[in-house]
Design a protein around this motif. Structure first.
Motif, PDB file in Angstrom:
ATOM      1  N   VAL A  99      -3.996  -5.865  -1.322  1.00 27.40           N
ATOM      2  CA  VAL A  99      -5.418  -5.763  -0.948  1.00 27.40           C
ATOM      3  C   VAL A  99      -6.306  -5.847  -2.186  1.00 27.40           C
ATOM      4  CG1 VAL A  99      -7.162  -4.308   0.160  1.00 27.40           C
ATOM      5  CG2 VAL A  99      -4.853  -4.414   1.104  1.00 27.40           C
ATOM      6  N   ALA A 100      -5.901  -5.152  -3.235  1.00 29.92           N
ATOM      7  CA  ALA A 100      -6.642  -5.187  -4.505  1.00 29.92           C
ATOM      8  C   ALA A 100      -8.112  -4.838  -4.322  1.00 29.92           C
ATOM      9  CB  ALA A 100      -6.495  -6.558  -5.171  1.00 29.92           C
ATOM     10  N   CYS A 101      -8.359  -3.624  -3.897  1.00 35.30           N
ATOM     11  CA  CYS A 101      -9.757  -3.230  -3.658  1.00 35.30           C
ATOM     12  C   CYS A 101     -10.446  -2.758  -4.933  1.00 35.30           C
ATOM     13  CB  CYS A 101      -9.840  -2.171  -2.570  1.00 35.30           C
ATOM     14  SG  CYS A 101      -9.309  -0.539  -3.108  1.00 35.30           S
ATOM     15  N   PHE A 125      -6.305   3.362   3.501  1.00 35.95           N
ATOM     16  CA  PHE A 125      -7.021   2.135   3.872  1.00 35.95           C
ATOM     17  C   PHE A 125      -6.177   1.232   4.769  1.00 35.95           C
ATOM     18  CE2 PHE A 125      -9.767   2.243  -0.246  1.00 35.95           C
ATOM     19  CZ  PHE A 125     -10.414   3.356   0.243  1.00 35.95           C
ATOM     20  N   CYS A 181      -1.474   4.348   1.510  1.00 41.06           N
ATOM     21  CA  CYS A 181      -2.915   4.376   1.276  1.00 41.06           C
ATOM     22  C   CYS A 181      -3.613   4.454   2.634  1.00 41.06           C
ATOM     23  CB  CYS A 181      -3.332   3.107   0.534  1.00 41.06           C
ATOM     24  SG  CYS A 181      -5.109   2.873   0.455  1.00 41.06           S
ATOM     25  N   CYS A 233      -3.237  -0.349  -8.090  1.00 41.14           N
ATOM     26  CA  CYS A 233      -2.166   0.341  -7.390  1.00 41.14           C
ATOM     27  C   CYS A 233      -1.000  -0.645  -7.272  1.00 41.14           C
ATOM     28  CB  CYS A 233      -2.584   0.747  -5.982  1.00 41.14           C
ATOM     29  SG  CYS A 233      -3.985   1.855  -5.912  1.00 41.14           S
ATOM     30  N   ASN A 283       2.064   3.075  -2.340  1.00 37.51           N
ATOM     31  CA  ASN A 283       2.156   3.437  -3.755  1.00 37.51           C
ATOM     32  C   ASN A 283       1.655   4.838  -4.051  1.00 37.51           C
ATOM     33  OD1 ASN A 283      -0.705   3.139  -3.635  1.00 37.51           O
ATOM     34  ND2 ASN A 283      -0.361   0.936  -3.718  1.00 37.51           N
ATOM     35  N   ARG A 284       1.365   5.603  -3.020  1.00 46.94           N
ATOM     36  CA  ARG A 284       0.682   6.881  -3.296  1.00 46.94           C
ATOM     37  C   ARG A 284       1.624   8.072  -3.344  1.00 46.94           C
ATOM     38  NH1 ARG A 284      -4.288   4.914  -2.862  1.00 46.94           N
ATOM     39  NH2 ARG A 284      -5.618   6.715  -3.077  1.00 46.94           N
ATOM     40  N   CYS A 324       0.188  -3.597  -4.114  1.00 50.14           N
ATOM     41  CA  CYS A 324      -0.854  -3.668  -3.091  1.00 50.14           C
ATOM     42  C   CYS A 324      -1.519  -5.030  -3.127  1.00 50.14           C
ATOM     43  CB  CYS A 324      -1.906  -2.584  -3.282  1.00 50.14           C
ATOM     44  SG  CYS A 324      -3.162  -2.744  -1.993  1.00 50.14           S
ATOM     45  N   ARG A 334      -5.936   5.203 -11.240  1.00 53.91           N
ATOM     46  CA  ARG A 334      -6.255   5.899  -9.995  1.00 53.91           C
ATOM     47  C   ARG A 334      -6.160   7.397 -10.215  1.00 53.91           C
ATOM     48  NH1 ARG A 334      -8.817   2.767  -6.151  1.00 53.91           N
ATOM     49  NH2 ARG A 334      -8.055   0.642  -6.348  1.00 53.91           N
ATOM     50  N   SER A 343      -5.985  -4.545  -8.438  1.00 50.69           N
ATOM     51  CA  SER A 343      -5.425  -3.594  -7.493  1.00 50.69           C
ATOM     52  C   SER A 343      -5.498  -2.174  -8.034  1.00 50.69           C
ATOM     53  CB  SER A 343      -3.974  -3.974  -7.209  1.00 50.69           C
ATOM     54  OG  SER A 343      -3.348  -2.913  -6.566  1.00 50.69           O
ATOM     55  N   GLN A 401       0.803  -1.230   0.000  1.00 52.73           N
ATOM     56  CA  GLN A 401       0.000   0.000   0.000  1.00 52.73           C
ATOM     57  C   GLN A 401       0.839   1.285   0.000  1.00 52.73           C
ATOM     58  OE1 GLN A 401      -2.554  -1.223   3.415  1.00 52.73           O
ATOM     59  NE2 GLN A 401      -4.256  -0.892   2.022  1.00 52.73           N
TER      60      GLN A 401
HETATM   61  S1  SF4 Z   1      -6.128  -0.752  -0.744  1.00 53.06           S
HETATM   62 FE1  SF4 Z   1      -7.049  -0.238  -2.734  1.00 53.06          FE
HETATM   63  S2  SF4 Z   1      -6.734   2.006  -2.962  1.00 53.06           S
HETATM   64 FE2  SF4 Z   1      -5.350   1.277  -1.310  1.00 53.06          FE
HETATM   65  S3  SF4 Z   1      -3.412   0.871  -2.351  1.00 53.06           S
HETATM   66 FE3  SF4 Z   1      -4.567  -1.066  -2.330  1.00 53.06          FE
HETATM   67  S4  SF4 Z   1      -5.698  -1.175  -4.286  1.00 53.06           S
HETATM   68 FE4  SF4 Z   1      -4.986   0.971  -3.978  1.00 53.06          FE
END
Ligand code: SF4
Lengths: 87, 627
Positions: free
Chosen positions: B291-293, B485, B483, B286, B76-77, B289, B179, B284, B74
């Motif tokens: 989580v791959a939301c 999240f 992220c 992103c 990656n932002r 990540c 994104r 994902s 996460q």
């Molecule tokens: S949780 Fe979702 S928004 Fe956050 S980095 Fe992972 S894929 Fe991107």
């Protein structure tokens, strides 16, 4: 006027209906029983699907405002609530 | 240089087509981390008060932090900071995708873009050669964000704008992969510079202070994330749309321009429904990540595209009285491809529909009717016809056409999809957040309305404390840059298994609600790194980071943002909520809306601000905020 019971997605899928309309002014305890009854022999599925759910009356968690035994008001909306994360 | 940083700022001038690499300032990095924090410090120092946000003097700052490039999940932002053309105050937005990773590989912590180009231009940055190439972008001008990135090719990481940014739609965003840095109009600032795209490449390796500990811990953590009910399960399975049924049951799902908090057919735009009806894939979007939301859906004429997030599903769905996912998917795709913030878009469309309903505007739009919406979205992006007005957002629309009472914004930024009348801490957060009415600058609602352990959202207890702690934390996270999240993982899975009907659950929430000063004290302790972001920062930089350190850094950033807004004339009077939120009730047991007036004084007091919402000098001194 009746009570509307809004189901979670899983409950709705299991019952084939998103909401139930209950006549009169049942208590929350009766709402639970009547909803469970709809599952017939599959009552255990209802128990499993509602194990970590809260009961909400008109958007407010019921345990804060309602005893399980106080009658609801006509027009009330009872929802089964599951925690979730969004953004 | 502190480990975790590349140690360089790239300063580009589009007017003279020149560039320079400068050293990152270590002291600023210690005080503000990076990302939004460092970016805000730069904006404050580089610009005088009162600049035109769409003029050449507004710098566009792309900022990474010490976690970017580390391969931490996460991480990656990147943050984008500038003066907001939408609010006139601090502009900031965060974005996933892969651009942050690319910048760090190029050995760049922060990219500052100054001035304006006379013609469309794009930048190619090669971090290994320390070169910046200014290329003509006339052929890309007018292209959507998807086609633009396809044309730019795969070998580099890109940040681009679409037609909305080019035409300076005040809520245009900047896109990396799929994104978007959506909020506050950062894409309009990029468009004002006629900068279509920035592409970056490099092969530099980030040096960490203790690579071995970082690797071991991250390996363990990945396993933990995989079994976490939110990060490993719910977000992956349902995406963020998995929250629709929860906000609907709680009566906080924006419906009909926030007139109501509940829609009878909301389930049709939920993540669970999507899973059974039209989900094409899980992705994902992103880099790095697990989580791959992200969702993948099919849109006619566009093929497989990224699906909507919760905010988009709510605000382009029930908020417009639309519950047909095909429309929501299409409008979501249009917003992404045209490059604009779907939150502001949905709220602006809802506002236009209510203006039309009240006879204040002839927009050709109506609640519950999809007719004309796709065309209007195109018109907004291209500033055609009435779209030219909707492109300015609800605040300016209400100044022209009336309807201020139901114009859903704070400080000019359109509200996110959690109705504060059923979520009081979230309301305080909306009212006080420096960039305006947004939910990801704290996400207080998780503790009162949506999460696994929620206190009474409509009592006054803890409703000033939670936003302070959460805003500080979010400022720190947006400066690492992670992220947001990731914070969902802080509540262990055992808590998720608690039955809300149980005595134990009620006992815990009872004491949490009454924990006031203790809660703040605990969060401010500087004992040892506990959470993964504290540990990662510690292993990466070699400095010790604890909850207390992050609260302090976040508080510093929040106060600096506040001082920026005050310098621009945005003060306590703007710490408010829309009239509808304050005075119209959506709950039968209440006859009014959000009790902000009862909570704001306490919030200011905790913040160390005066009753007008101005930070006291001793607060600024304690936090070393130089103004
Ligand atoms: S949780 Fe979702 S928004 Fe956050 S980095 Fe992972 S894929 Fe991107």
């Amino acid at each position: 006027m009746s009570i509307t019971v809004e189901l979670t997605y899983d409950l709705a899928k299991a019952l084939g209906s998103r909401r139930l309309e209950l006549e009169g002014t049942p208590t929350l305890r009766q709402v639970l029983t009547l909803t469970r009854d709809r599952f017939g022999a599959e009552g255990a599925a209802f128990d499993r699907l509602t194990r970590v759910t809260a009961l909400v009356v008109n958007g407010v968690i019921a345990s804060r405002t309602h005893s399980l035994d106080i009658p609801l008001q006509a027009g009330d909306r009872v929802s089964f609530l599951k925690a979730a994360a969004g953004g | 240089m502190i480990k975790g940083y590349a140690g360089r700022i790239l300063d580009v001038d589009l007017g003279s087509r020149s560039f320079a690499f400068q050293p990152l300032d270590e002291n600023t990095a210690r005080l503000y981390l990076g990302g939004k924090g460092y970016g805000t410090r730069l904006l404050y120092d580089l610009t005088p008060a009162g600049i035109d946000p769409l003029g050449p003097e507004n710098p566009l700052i792309f900022a990474t932090g010490p976690l970017n490039g580390s391969l931490a999940p996460q991480s990656n932002r990147f943050a984008v900071v500038c003066k907001s053309p939408l609010t006139g105050g601090i502009g900031s937005a965060a974005c996933g995708g892969s651009f942050a990773f690319g910048l760090k590989k190029a050995g760049i912590d922060i990219l500052i873009v100054r001035n304006q180009s006379a013609t469309p231009v794009r930048l190619e940055i090669d971090g290994d050669r320390d070169s910046v190439t200014f290329l003509d972008a006339t052929d890309l001008w007018g292209q959507g964000t998807r086609a633009t990135q396809e044309a730019l090719g795969k070998g580099r990481n890109h940040a681009v704008i679409g037609p909305a940014g080019e035409n300076q739609v005040l809520y245009a965003g900047i896109v990396s992969d799929e994104r978007i840095a959506g909020r506050t109009g950062v894409g309009a600032v990029m468009g004002s510079k006629r900068l279509k795209a920035v592409s970056v490449t490099g092969t530099r390796k980030l040096e960490l202070e203790d690579q071995e500990k970082f690797n071991d811990y991250t390996k363990w953590l990945r396993k933990l994330f995989r079994s976490h009910p939110v990060l490993g399960e719910k977000l992956r399975r349902y995406g963020t749309m998995g929250i629709v049924n929860t906000t609907n049951a709680r009566n906080i799902l924006p419906t009909r321009n926030f007139k109501y908090g509940h829609h009878d057919d909301a389930m049709s735009v939920s993540g669970e429904y999507l899973e059974d009806h039209g989900l094409v894939g899980v992705k994902s979007s992103c880099i790095h990540c697990p989580v791959a939301c992200g969702r993948e859906v099919a849109v006619e004429g566009a093929g497989r595209v990224k699906g909507p997030e919760y905010e988009t599903a709510a605000l382009l769905g029930p908020n417009l009285e639309i519950t047909d996912l095909r429309w929501v998917n299409e409008w979501n795709f249009l917003a992404d491809d045209l490059g604009m913030d779907s939150i502001s878009l949905g709220v602006t469309l809802g506002f236009a529909m209510e203006l039309q309903e009240r006879g204040l505007l002839q927009a050709g739009l109506a609640f519950g009717d999809a007719t004309g919406v796709s065309d209007m979205i195109q018109d907004i992006a291209h500033r055609r016809g009435l779209g030219n007005e909707l492109a300015d957002g609800v605040k300016r629309m209400s100044e022209r056409h009336g309807g201020a009472a139901f114009a859903m914004h704070v400080k000019g930024l359109e509200l996110s999809a959690y109705d504060p009348r059923g979520s009081y801490a979230q309301g305080v957060e909306y009212a006080t957040t420096n960039r305006g009415g947004c939910h990801v600058q704290g996400a207080s609602m998780y503790f009162e309305s949506t999460g696994p352990l929620t206190i009474d959202p409509q009592s006054l207890r803890l409703k000033a404390e939670i936003p302070v702690v959460q805003q500080n934390l979010a400022c720190a996270i947006n400066s690492m840059v992670l992220c947001i999240f990731t914070t969902y993982g802080m509540i262990p899975k055992q808590v998720h298994a608690l039955d809300p009907k149980s005595r134990l659950y009620r006992t815990i929430t009872y004491f949490f609600e009454r924990s006031g000063p203790l809660y703040r004290l605990l969060m401010r302790l500087k004992l040892a790194p506990v959470t993964w972001f504290e540990k990662w920062l510690t292993y990466i930089t070699g400095q010790t980071f604890t909850s207390g350190h992050l609260q302090e850094i976040g508080e510093r950033i929040f106060n600096l943002e506040r001082m920026y807004n005050l310098r621009e004339g945005i003060g306590g009077a703007e710490d408010t909520l829309p009239h509808r939120m304050l005075h119209e009730s959506t709950f039968p047991h209440l006859d009014s809306g959000h009790p902000l007036d009862q909570l704001l004084p306490r919030y200011y007091e905790i913040r160390g601000w005066d009753p007008q919402g101005v930070p006291l000098q001793r607060t600024l001194d304690r936090l070393q905020v130089r103004t």
